[in-house]
Design a protein around this motif. Structure first.
Motif, short mmCIF file in Angstrom:
data_model
loop_
_atom_site.label_atom_id
_atom_site.label_comp_id
_atom_site.label_asym_id
_atom_site.label_seq_id
_atom_site.Cartn_x
_atom_site.Cartn_y
_atom_site.Cartn_z
N ILE A 61 0.84 -1.20 0.00
CA ILE A 61 0.00 0.00 0.00
C ILE A 61 0.88 1.25 0.00
O ILE A 61 0.60 2.22 -0.71
CB ILE A 61 -0.96 0.01 1.20
N TYR B 134 -7.50 3.76 1.53
CA TYR B 134 -6.20 3.13 1.75
C TYR B 134 -5.50 3.66 3.00
O TYR B 134 -4.62 3.00 3.54
CB TYR B 134 -5.30 3.29 0.53
N CYS C 126 -9.94 -2.46 1.29
CA CYS C 126 -8.89 -2.52 0.26
C CYS C 126 -9.41 -3.18 -1.01
O CYS C 126 -9.16 -2.68 -2.11
CB CYS C 126 -7.69 -3.27 0.82
N ARG D 39 -2.17 -2.81 -5.27
CA ARG D 39 -3.38 -2.76 -4.44
C ARG D 39 -4.11 -4.10 -4.44
O ARG D 39 -4.63 -4.52 -3.41
CB ARG D 39 -4.29 -1.65 -4.93
N SER E 233 -4.68 -6.49 -1.19
CA SER E 233 -5.98 -7.05 -0.82
C SER E 233 -5.86 -8.54 -0.53
O SER E 233 -6.40 -9.04 0.46
CB SER E 233 -7.01 -6.83 -1.92
#
Length: 173
Positions: free
Chosen positions: A48, A59, A115, A132, A136
């Motif tokens: 992230i 985020y 996320c 990203r 997740s």
């Protein structure tokens, strides 16, 4: 349940002795899970952090949860590895660890959902999308490891597999 942090060992440290490494903790289920949580949590927050997360409020929450629990997991790991929990025997460590793991599980559920929902497949930056999406996935796996740790912490707190009454009387009499 030898090897669980809540269980007292025959070589348990007295309150006045210097800290010693507990190699058996690394081989215990909770020790292994803490290592996995630290590695997976590091992956989540570093993935992230490598994106433009500051442009998306969702985020920020994922970053907070992953970094906060990564630091606390490292602190708990050091406490158990150095057997410091035996020096502060008046603190109900199995209960503290169970509550910590349960809270981490719940907050990681929210971080994972946040996320995953914020990943946009039509992102104009492909590398942001990949990081990203990976964050997740690792948030989901981290959430599962905290859930499993909650189960083992609950068993240690309840004293399943050992006689909690006699171990407390003989250890501090």
């Amino acid at each position: 349940m030898a090897g669980l942090p809540g269980a007292r060992s025959a070589r348990s440290a007295s309150p006045g002795s210097p800290p010693a490494l507990d190699g058996s903790f690394l081989l215990s289920p909770l020790g292994g899970l803490m290592v996995a949580q630290a590695v997976l949590g590091l992956l989540v927050w570093s993935l992230i952090a490598a994106t433009t997360y500051h442009l998306h409020a969702a985020y920020g929450w994922v970053m907070f949860v992953s970094l906060f629990f990564w630091i606390l997991t490292l602190l708990f790991f050091v406490v158990y590895l150095l057997q410091l929990h035996e020096k502060f025997y008046m603190i109900p460590w199995p209960l503290v660890l169970m509550i910590y793991n349960a809270v981490a599980t719940v907050l990681y559920i929210t971080a994972f959902v946040t996320c995953a929902a914020a990943v946009q497949p039509t992102s104009w930056r492909q590398w942001d999308y990949n990081r990203r999406a990976a964050a997740s996935f690792f948030a989901c796996v981290t959430m599962i490891t905290y859930g499993v740790s909650t189960f083992f912490s609950f068993r240690a707190w309840k004293g399943l597999g050992s006689n909690a009454a006699t171990s407390q009387v003989t250890d501090h009499a």
